[in-house]
Structures are given as structure tokens and as C-alpha cells.
Design an enzyme around this catalytic site. Structure first.
Site, PDB file in Angstrom:
ATOM      1  N   CYS A 204     -16.883  -8.690  27.220  1.00 17.30           N
ATOM      2  CA  CYS A 204     -17.757  -7.524  27.067  1.00 17.30           C
ATOM      3  C   CYS A 204     -18.335  -7.130  28.432  1.00 17.30           C
ATOM      4  O   CYS A 204     -17.594  -6.763  29.326  1.00 17.30           O
ATOM      5  CB  CYS A 204     -18.836  -7.781  26.019  1.00 17.30           C
ATOM      6  SG  CYS A 204     -19.644  -6.266  25.439  1.00 17.30           S
TER       7      CYS A 204
ATOM      8  N   GLU B 188     -15.514 -13.839  19.890  1.00 16.81           N
ATOM      9  CA  GLU B 188     -16.284 -14.724  19.028  1.00 16.81           C
ATOM     10  C   GLU B 188     -16.782 -14.036  17.766  1.00 16.81           C
ATOM     11  O   GLU B 188     -17.250 -14.703  16.826  1.00 16.81           O
ATOM     12  CB  GLU B 188     -17.461 -15.337  19.800  1.00 16.81           C
ATOM     13  CG  GLU B 188     -18.650 -14.425  20.045  1.00 16.81           C
ATOM     14  CD  GLU B 188     -18.481 -13.467  21.209  1.00 16.81           C
ATOM     15  OE1 GLU B 188     -19.484 -12.821  21.586  1.00 16.81           O
ATOM     16  OE2 GLU B 188     -17.355 -13.354  21.747  1.00 16.81           O
TER      17      GLU B 188
ATOM     18  N   HIS C  16     -15.611  -8.541  21.558  1.00 17.32           N
ATOM     19  CA  HIS C  16     -16.165  -9.890  21.427  1.00 17.32           C
ATOM     20  C   HIS C  16     -15.202 -10.765  20.629  1.00 17.32           C
ATOM     21  O   HIS C  16     -15.159 -10.645  19.394  1.00 17.32           O
ATOM     22  CB  HIS C  16     -17.517  -9.847  20.714  1.00 17.32           C
ATOM     23  CG  HIS C  16     -18.626  -9.300  21.551  1.00 17.32           C
ATOM     24  ND1 HIS C  16     -19.395 -10.104  22.352  1.00 17.32           N
ATOM     25  CD2 HIS C  16     -19.081  -8.033  21.705  1.00 17.32           C
ATOM     26  CE1 HIS C  16     -20.301  -9.348  22.976  1.00 17.32           C
ATOM     27  NE2 HIS C  16     -20.122  -8.098  22.609  1.00 17.32           N
TER      28      HIS C  16
END
Length: 208
Positions: free
Chosen positions: A79, A187, A185
Site C-alpha cells: 500500500c 493481508e 493489502h
């Protein structure tokens, strides 16, 4: 071991948990020696580019990351962390980046078709342009989770995958040798993102 850079501007807990989930040994740290000893480094980030770049400089981590990248150590920016890898950002002024991947960070809004929303937020499909170790388990059209109002430009030579938003091809994955970045992202991107983190955990260095 993967070192996750702790410089005060990232969702470190979620990222560390995701790395642990895929079996990666990781440490959240800002200690220069720990970063030098690490096999790989992840630079996360949320917020404003100028503030993040200043934090890196104040901690002396900008030069360290540049040195480690020059040694061939795998480095992943996520990011805002991906944007910091570029040459410059024009977010609320002009701010130098790490200069590890050619390109500039610019506001997304002026480039979008009328009615397109800013920030670019939510799930979006990836269009894979080039084979890359990070995308070994990713299929054309798999979706990932974005949250950003600025995007990378001028990095065509480093593009690996893009997503379309409001008529703009948003760079999703970039790579220059051992240095790579994800605008989204991983995650927060379910099994697809976890697979990318697992792939990064296996990188061998500049020759990967």
C-alpha cells in the site's frame, strides 16, 4: 526471517498474523541490526506519504532500506509502502521516495471517469501482465482488496499486474529485481493475498 518495518504507520498486527498463518517466521522491528540480519523485509504503510517518508528518514531507515535492496535482499512494499519505493510523491506537496522503482505517486481523482469514487476501496480483479514468483498461485481475474486515493504512475517497465478503476489502470503489483510492491493489502485479500505473502516468504533474492 521476515522483518516487518515498524515506523509507526502500518497495520502491523494484521500483517504479522497473516505471515504467521502461512508459516513464515517474522518480527516487527525498527532495529537496524535486526533488519540487516533478516532474510527479507516488508515495508507496510497507511496514511500520508510525506509523514511516512519523514518517519523513515528520522529513524535512519531510508538509507538502510536502500542499502539492503542494493545487496539483493527481497523487499516488499505494501500500500503506502509500495508508493514509498518510487521516486517521488505529489501528495500534498512534493516528497522524495526511496527511488528503488522508477515512478511517481499522483492523485487518483483527476484521472478517473466522472462518477468514479475516491478512495478506490474494496475488492477488485487483477489483470496479470507478466509472470512473477509472487503470483505463482494467482489466477487471471482473482480479486484483492484496495484502499487508496493516490496511485503509482510512470512505472510501466515495472508493472506485473493492474486493476481497473474508473477507467484507470491502477498498478497493483510492481517489480524491479528483488524489490516489489503491492498497492492492495494482501493481508486483507483472503486466500489470494495469503498465497502472495507465502510466495514472498520463499524468495531467494535478486535472482528470483
Amino acid at each position: 526471517m521476515i522483518a516487518v518495518v515498524d515506523y509507526g504507520v502500518g497495520n502491523l498486527f494484521s500483517l504479522a498474523r497473516s505471515l504467521e498463518y502461512v508459516g513464515a517466521n517474522c518480527a516487527v522491528t525498527r532495529d537496524p541490526e535486526a533488519l540487516r540480519r533478516a532474510d527479507r523485509i516488508i515495508l507496510p504503510g497507511v496514511g500520508a506519504f510525506g509523514d511516512a517518508a519523514r518517519r523513515l528518514r528520522d529513524l535512519g531507515l531510508d538509507a538502510l532500506l536502500q542499502d539492503q535492496a542494493a545487496l539483493g535482499k527481497p523487499l516488499l512494499g505494501i500500500c503506502l509502502g509500495m508508493q514509498l519505493l518510487l521516486d517521488v510523491s505529489y501528495e500534498y506537496g512534493e516528497h522524495p521516495g526511496l527511488g528503488l522503482i522508477p515512478g511517481a505517486v499522483k492523485p487518483l481523482a483527476p484521472a478517473l471517469a466522472p462518477g468514479a469514487k475516491v478512495p478506490h476501496m474494496g475488492w477488485n480483479a487483477l489483470r496479470i501482465l507478466d509472470g512473477d514468483p509472487l503470483l505463482a498461485g494467482v489466477r487471471q481475474g482473482d480479486s484483492v482488496y484496495y484502499v487508496h486515493s493516490y496511485y503509482a504512475t510512470g512505472c510501466e517497465a515495472s508493472l506485473v499486474a493492474v486493476s481497473e478503476h474508473g477507467g484507470v489502470e491502477v498498478p497493483g503489483v510492481v517489480r524491479r529485481g528483488n524489490v516489489c510492491g503491492m498497492q492492495f493489502h494482501p493481508e486483507k485479500s483472503g486466500a489470494v493475498g495469503l498465497g502472495m505473502l507465502a510466495a514472498f516468504a520463499k524468495e531467494e533474492g535478486a535472482g528470483c
